[in-house]
Design an enzyme around this catalytic site. Structure first.
Site, PDB file in Angstrom:
ATOM      1  CE  LYS A 177     -16.141   4.746   2.203  1.00 62.91           C
ATOM      2  NZ  LYS A 177     -16.315   5.919   3.155  1.00 62.91           N
ATOM      3  CE  LYS A 245      -9.951   4.240  -2.969  1.00 63.97           C
ATOM      4  NZ  LYS A 245     -10.231   3.509  -1.736  1.00 63.97           N
TER       5      LYS A 245
HETATM    6  P1  NAP Z   1      -3.568   5.414   3.668  1.00 67.89           P
HETATM    7  O1  NAP Z   1      -3.200   6.133   4.810  1.00 67.89           O
HETATM    8  O2  NAP Z   1      -3.243   5.697   2.218  1.00 67.89           O
HETATM    9  O3  NAP Z   1      -3.023   3.968   3.935  1.00 67.89           O
HETATM   10  C1  NAP Z   1      -2.888   3.078   2.944  1.00 67.89           C
HETATM   11  C2  NAP Z   1      -2.570   1.700   3.564  1.00 67.89           C
HETATM   12  O4  NAP Z   1      -2.324   0.642   2.483  1.00 67.89           O
HETATM   13  C3  NAP Z   1      -1.019   1.714   4.088  1.00 67.89           C
HETATM   14  O5  NAP Z   1      -0.773   0.803   5.117  1.00 67.89           O
HETATM   15  C4  NAP Z   1      -0.181   1.186   2.897  1.00 67.89           C
HETATM   16  O6  NAP Z   1       1.079   0.712   3.206  1.00 67.89           O
HETATM   17  C5  NAP Z   1      -1.101   0.086   2.366  1.00 67.89           C
HETATM   18  N1  NAP Z   1      -0.885  -0.215   0.851  1.00 67.89           N
HETATM   19  C6  NAP Z   1      -0.864   0.451  -0.155  1.00 67.89           C
HETATM   20  N2  NAP Z   1      -0.332  -0.490  -1.112  1.00 67.89           N
HETATM   21  C7  NAP Z   1      -0.093  -1.586  -0.783  1.00 67.89           C
HETATM   22  C8  NAP Z   1       0.275  -2.705  -1.210  1.00 67.89           C
HETATM   23  N3  NAP Z   1       0.219  -2.897  -2.640  1.00 67.89           N
HETATM   24  N4  NAP Z   1       0.574  -3.824  -0.557  1.00 67.89           N
HETATM   25  C9  NAP Z   1       0.631  -3.835   0.848  1.00 67.89           C
HETATM   26  N5  NAP Z   1       0.048  -2.852   1.281  1.00 67.89           N
HETATM   27  C10 NAP Z   1      -0.420  -1.688   0.622  1.00 67.89           C
HETATM   28  O7  NAP Z   1      -5.102   5.195   3.529  1.00 67.89           O
HETATM   29  P2  NAP Z   1      -6.337   5.369   4.560  1.00 67.89           P
HETATM   30  O8  NAP Z   1      -6.771   6.882   4.789  1.00 67.89           O
HETATM   31  O9  NAP Z   1      -5.879   4.624   6.019  1.00 67.89           O
HETATM   32  O10 NAP Z   1      -7.504   4.499   3.788  1.00 67.89           O
HETATM   33  C11 NAP Z   1      -7.664   3.124   3.643  1.00 67.89           C
HETATM   34  C12 NAP Z   1      -8.788   2.806   3.035  1.00 67.89           C
HETATM   35  O11 NAP Z   1      -9.688   3.245   3.908  1.00 67.89           O
HETATM   36  C13 NAP Z   1      -8.794   3.460   1.589  1.00 67.89           C
HETATM   37  O12 NAP Z   1      -9.541   2.301   0.875  1.00 67.89           O
HETATM   38  C14 NAP Z   1      -9.805   4.381   1.720  1.00 67.89           C
HETATM   39  O13 NAP Z   1     -10.466   4.884   0.528  1.00 67.89           O
HETATM   40  C15 NAP Z   1     -10.720   4.115   3.035  1.00 67.89           C
HETATM   41  N6  NAP Z   1     -11.267   4.928   3.774  1.00 67.89           N
HETATM   42  C16 NAP Z   1     -10.399   5.925   4.515  1.00 67.89           C
HETATM   43  C17 NAP Z   1     -10.766   7.098   5.023  1.00 67.89           C
HETATM   44  C18 NAP Z   1     -10.167   8.206   5.301  1.00 67.89           C
HETATM   45  O14 NAP Z   1     -10.724   9.251   5.957  1.00 67.89           O
HETATM   46  N7  NAP Z   1      -8.909   8.073   5.404  1.00 67.89           N
HETATM   47  C19 NAP Z   1     -12.426   7.239   5.345  1.00 67.89           C
HETATM   48  C20 NAP Z   1     -13.064   5.872   4.782  1.00 67.89           C
HETATM   49  C21 NAP Z   1     -12.555   5.069   4.312  1.00 67.89           C
HETATM   50  P3  NAP Z   1       2.439   1.509   3.156  1.00 67.89           P
HETATM   51  O15 NAP Z   1       2.335   2.233   4.572  1.00 67.89           O
HETATM   52  O16 NAP Z   1       3.447   0.770   2.930  1.00 67.89           O
HETATM   53  O17 NAP Z   1       2.131   2.681   2.168  1.00 67.89           O
END
Ligand code: NAP
Length: 289
Positions: A177, A245
């Site tokens: 990844k 990150k």
């Molecule tokens: P996001 O929209 O920022 O969501 C992050 C999630 O993590 C939210 O549910 C947040 O809760 C939770 N969170 C953060 N800190 C926390 C803590 N200390 N305790 C409990 N929950 C916590 O991120 P995303 O875009 O869905 O991405 C999620 C992961 O997938 C990341 O690792 C990212 O690198 C990876 N990813 C993302 C994509 C993309 O296109 N977006 C593609 C591939 C991979 P709250 O709602 O309370 O903040």
């Protein structure tokens, strides 16, 4: 369609929400928990059960997914008070925890070790593909763990993605990844620079993007980001903070090359300018040519 396997889902951000929704649509009973409770609303309306903390998710499910921001978030959800591994797990033996967040390979190995110590099973399964593939169930899922656990999870991966690839033990999925996201960073930076360089010499972004997209250099990413560049609007599909990150994790995992350090500095600078919550393509606003 009804499925008997009980699913738990923790982390309902941009990715987790549509992914958990697809498992619900496929007929699985899904128990959800998100730190900010309001993000659960749409899934509860679609039939999900909501509980008060991650420990209650394990109690309610056979297989639990986490899709969280970063290493610290995943460790907090596994190890924190009321976390996945916080309670007496005597009745939960053999349950499978699957982390789909993008984290360091070392973090996946650590989570695998602490999970197995408590008699539960672990897989890492980070994904390639952003919000649209998450909605469409067409992610590419990069799996590390045991083949037996992969076989157990495969029918669920088939709902979430168009393909899953088993790469080896814990850490291999994350390593793949991070390499993939290094290339993503190079593509995004290159696309932004090419458009700005052309514009400096009087070529409109519209014309330049048509040239790129209609030629051999056009790819899924350039086509996906074209409208954002032309409209100069960058709502996060993949937030820039997450790429910062991932590039940092890649550096920690050994990425050291002529292009890697300038690339990391460029995205860090954009983040420092306040673009972290916008889409990765917002890098174009921080580049001077
Ligand atoms: P996001 O929209 O920022 O969501 C992050 C999630 O993590 C939210 O549910 C947040 O809760 C939770 N969170 C953060 N800190 C926390 C803590 N200390 N305790 C409990 N929950 C916590 O991120 P995303 O875009 O869905 O991405 C999620 C992961 O997938 C990341 O690792 C990212 O690198 C990876 N990813 C993302 C994509 C993309 O296109 N977006 C593609 C591939 C991979 P709250 O709602 O309370 O903040």
């Amino acid at each position: 369609m009804e499925n008997n396997l009980k699913i738990g889902w923790i982390g309902l951000g941009n990715m987790g929400n549509p992914m958990a929704g697809n498992l619900l649509k496929a007929g699985y009973p899904v128990t959800v928990y998100n730190r900010s409770r309001e993000k659960e609303t749409a899934l509860i309306a679609a039939g999900a059960i909501s509980v008060q903390n991650p420990a209650m998710v394990v109690a309610n499910a056979d297989i639990v997914f986490t899709m969280l921001s970063n290493d610290a978030a995943v460790k907090a959800v596994f190890e924190g008070p009321d976390g996945l591994l916080s309670k007496d797990l005597a009745n939960q033996q053999g349950k499978l925890l699957i982390d789909m967040s993008t984290v360091a390979p070392a973090t996946s190995r650590y989570l695998s070790t602490i999970t197995q110590k408590q008699g539960l099973e672990f897989l890492e399964a980070p994904v390639s593909g952003s919000v649209k593939p998450a909605q469409d169930g067409t992610l590419l899922i990069l799996v590390g763990g045991s083949p037996e656990n992969y076989a157990k999870a495969k029918p669920l991966f088939d709902v979430l993605g168009k393909m899953s690839i088993f790469l080896g033990g814990p850490g291999f999925g994350s390593s793949a990844k991070l390499a993939n996201n290094y290339l993503l960073g190079l593509h995004i930076q290159g696309l932004a620079e090419a458009v700005l360089f052309a514009q400096k010499n009087g070529i409109s972004p519209e014309n330049m993007l048509t040239i790129i997209n209609e030629g051999a250099l056009g790819n899924g990413l350039s086509k996906l980001k074209t409208s954002a560049i032309l409209q100069e609007q960058f709502p996060a599909a993949f937030a820039l903070k997450h790429l910062v990150k991932d590039l940092g994790l890649a550096k920690d995992a050994g990425l050291e090359s002529k292009l890697s350090n300038p690339l990391i500095n460029s995205f860090q600078q954009a983040y420092d300018q306040g673009l972290g919550e916008e889409d990765v393509m917002a890098i174009i606003k921080s580049i001077n040519i």
